[in-house]
Motif scaffolding. Structure first.
Motif, PDB file in Angstrom:
ATOM      1  N   ASN A  74       0.864  -1.178   0.000  1.00  0.00           N
ATOM      2  CA  ASN A  74       0.000   0.000   0.000  1.00  0.00           C
ATOM      3  C   ASN A  74       0.902   1.230   0.000  1.00  0.00           C
ATOM      4  O   ASN A  74       1.391   1.653   1.051  1.00  0.00           O
ATOM      5  CB  ASN A  74      -0.920  -0.009   1.221  1.00  0.00           C
ATOM      6  N   HIS A  75       1.156   1.768  -1.197  1.00  0.00           N
ATOM      7  CA  HIS A  75       2.051   2.916  -1.352  1.00  0.00           C
ATOM      8  C   HIS A  75       1.565   3.737  -2.537  1.00  0.00           C
ATOM      9  O   HIS A  75       1.154   3.168  -3.553  1.00  0.00           O
ATOM     10  CB  HIS A  75       3.487   2.426  -1.591  1.00  0.00           C
ATOM     11  N   PRO A  76       1.612   5.064  -2.435  1.00  0.00           N
ATOM     12  CA  PRO A  76       1.116   5.896  -3.546  1.00  0.00           C
ATOM     13  C   PRO A  76       1.895   5.722  -4.848  1.00  0.00           C
ATOM     14  O   PRO A  76       1.379   6.029  -5.915  1.00  0.00           O
ATOM     15  CB  PRO A  76       1.230   7.328  -3.016  1.00  0.00           C
ATOM     16  N   GLY A  77       3.104   5.180  -4.774  1.00  0.00           N
ATOM     17  CA  GLY A  77       3.909   4.969  -5.973  1.00  0.00           C
ATOM     18  C   GLY A  77       3.697   3.617  -6.627  1.00  0.00           C
ATOM     19  O   GLY A  77       4.288   3.322  -7.659  1.00  0.00           O
ATOM     20  N   ILE A  78       2.843   2.785  -6.046  1.00  0.00           N
ATOM     21  CA  ILE A  78       2.572   1.441  -6.566  1.00  0.00           C
ATOM     22  C   ILE A  78       1.100   1.360  -6.946  1.00  0.00           C
ATOM     23  O   ILE A  78       0.214   1.670  -6.152  1.00  0.00           O
ATOM     24  CB  ILE A  78       2.888   0.353  -5.514  1.00  0.00           C
ATOM     25  N   VAL A  79       0.837   0.934  -8.173  1.00  0.00           N
ATOM     26  CA  VAL A  79      -0.548   0.818  -8.645  1.00  0.00           C
ATOM     27  C   VAL A  79      -1.274  -0.254  -7.832  1.00  0.00           C
ATOM     28  O   VAL A  79      -0.700  -1.287  -7.479  1.00  0.00           O
ATOM     29  CB  VAL A  79      -0.587   0.513 -10.160  1.00  0.00           C
ATOM     30  N   GLN A  80      -2.536   0.011  -7.498  1.00  0.00           N
ATOM     31  CA  GLN A  80      -3.352  -0.955  -6.759  1.00  0.00           C
ATOM     32  C   GLN A  80      -3.896  -2.015  -7.701  1.00  0.00           C
ATOM     33  O   GLN A  80      -4.347  -1.711  -8.804  1.00  0.00           O
ATOM     34  CB  GLN A  80      -4.525  -0.259  -6.076  1.00  0.00           C
ATOM     35  N   ILE A  81      -3.843  -3.262  -7.257  1.00  0.00           N
ATOM     36  CA  ILE A  81      -4.395  -4.383  -8.012  1.00  0.00           C
ATOM     37  C   ILE A  81      -5.704  -4.781  -7.346  1.00  0.00           C
ATOM     38  O   ILE A  81      -5.764  -4.997  -6.142  1.00  0.00           O
ATOM     39  CB  ILE A  81      -3.418  -5.587  -8.023  1.00  0.00           C
ATOM     40  N   PHE A  82      -6.774  -4.873  -8.152  1.00  0.00           N
ATOM     41  CA  PHE A  82      -8.091  -5.207  -7.619  1.00  0.00           C
ATOM     42  C   PHE A  82      -8.472  -6.667  -7.822  1.00  0.00           C
ATOM     43  O   PHE A  82      -9.202  -7.242  -7.021  1.00  0.00           O
ATOM     44  CB  PHE A  82      -9.171  -4.333  -8.278  1.00  0.00           C
ATOM     45  N   ASP A  83      -7.994  -7.281  -8.925  1.00  0.00           N
ATOM     46  CA  ASP A  83      -8.436  -8.633  -9.252  1.00  0.00           C
ATOM     47  C   ASP A  83      -7.517  -9.210 -10.319  1.00  0.00           C
ATOM     48  O   ASP A  83      -6.815  -8.465 -11.014  1.00  0.00           O
ATOM     49  CB  ASP A  83      -9.875  -8.591  -9.772  1.00  0.00           C
ATOM     50  N   PHE A  84      -7.523 -10.536 -10.463  1.00  0.00           N
ATOM     51  CA  PHE A  84      -6.850 -11.190 -11.577  1.00  0.00           C
ATOM     52  C   PHE A  84      -7.447 -12.563 -11.786  1.00  0.00           C
ATOM     53  O   PHE A  84      -8.134 -13.092 -10.921  1.00  0.00           O
ATOM     54  CB  PHE A  84      -5.330 -11.252 -11.393  1.00  0.00           C
ATOM     55  N   GLY A  85      -7.200 -13.125 -12.971  1.00  0.00           N
ATOM     56  CA  GLY A  85      -7.749 -14.438 -13.286  1.00  0.00           C
ATOM     57  C   GLY A  85      -7.638 -14.717 -14.770  1.00  0.00           C
ATOM     58  O   GLY A  85      -6.751 -14.191 -15.447  1.00  0.00           O
ATOM     59  N   TYR A  86      -8.535 -15.555 -15.273  1.00  0.00           N
ATOM     60  CA  TYR A  86      -8.576 -15.901 -16.689  1.00  0.00           C
ATOM     61  C   TYR A  86      -9.895 -15.417 -17.290  1.00  0.00           C
ATOM     62  O   TYR A  86     -10.958 -15.670 -16.732  1.00  0.00           O
ATOM     63  CB  TYR A  86      -8.459 -17.410 -16.901  1.00  0.00           C
ATOM     64  N   ALA A  87      -9.806 -14.738 -18.427  1.00  0.00           N
ATOM     65  CA  ALA A  87     -10.993 -14.290 -19.151  1.00  0.00           C
ATOM     66  C   ALA A  87     -11.599 -15.476 -19.895  1.00  0.00           C
ATOM     67  O   ALA A  87     -10.951 -16.508 -20.085  1.00  0.00           O
ATOM     68  CB  ALA A  87     -10.611 -13.184 -20.133  1.00  0.00           C
ATOM     69  N   GLU A  88     -12.832 -15.325 -20.348  1.00  0.00           N
ATOM     70  CA  GLU A  88     -13.501 -16.390 -21.097  1.00  0.00           C
ATOM     71  C   GLU A  88     -12.757 -16.760 -22.365  1.00  0.00           C
ATOM     72  O   GLU A  88     -12.849 -17.891 -22.831  1.00  0.00           O
ATOM     73  CB  GLU A  88     -14.933 -15.979 -21.436  1.00  0.00           C
TER      74      GLU A  88
END
Length: 121
Positions: A74-88
Motif C-alpha cells: 500500500n504505497h502511492p507509488g505502486i498501482v493498486q491491483i483489484f483482481d486477476f484471473g482468466y478471461a472467457e
C-alpha cells in the motif's frame, strides 16, 4: 466498436466483473483496456495478456505473482491491483487502478528530459 481481434475483445465485452469500454494501449505482452465494474460503476485498467503468452505457464505464473506482490503493498507509488484471473477467451488478466495522465515519452516530448538529481553533500 472493435477493440482487438487477437483476444476477440470488443466494446461491451466483459472480463471478470468489468465491461470493456475502450483500448488504453498495447504492447508485446498484451493489451490494456478501460473497464467499468458491472455493479459498482468503478473504472479500472484491465490488462489482458495476449493469447500466445497466456499459454506459457511460466509467464502467467510471473504475471500473477507480480499482481499478488503489488496487491500486498500500500504505497502511492505502486498501482493498486483489484483482481486477476482468466478471461472467457482463455487469456490471463489483471484489473488495476486506473491512473490518469500522460506516459513518460509524451512528457519528455513536450517538456524535454527530466532533470538529473544532484547528489546530497
Amino acid at each position: 466498436m472493435m477493440i482487438r481481434r487477437a483476444n476477440v475483445i470488443t466494446g461491451g465485452s466483459v472480463i471478470g466483473a468489468y465491461h470493456i469500454l475502450a483500448t488504453i494501449g498495447s504492447g508485446g505482452m498484451g493489451t490494456v483496456y478501460l473497464g467499468e465494474h458491472t455493479l459498482l460503476g468503478r473504472r479500472a485498467a484491465v490488462k489482458l495478456l495476449n493469447p500466445e503468452v497466456s499459454h506459457d505457464r511460466s509467464v502467467v505464473d510471473r504475471f500473477f505473482n507480480e499482481a499478488r506482490a503489488s496487491a500486498a503493498i500500500n504505497h502511492p507509488g505502486i498501482v493498486q491491483i483489484f483482481d486477476f484471473g482468466y478471461a472467457e477467451v482463455g487469456a490471463a488478466y489483471l484489473v488495476m487502478e486506473l491512473l490518469e495522465g500522460a506516459d513518460l515519452a509524451s512528457r519528455i516530448e513536450r517538456h524535454g528530459p527530466l532533470p538529473y538529481p544532484t547528489p546530497c553533500a
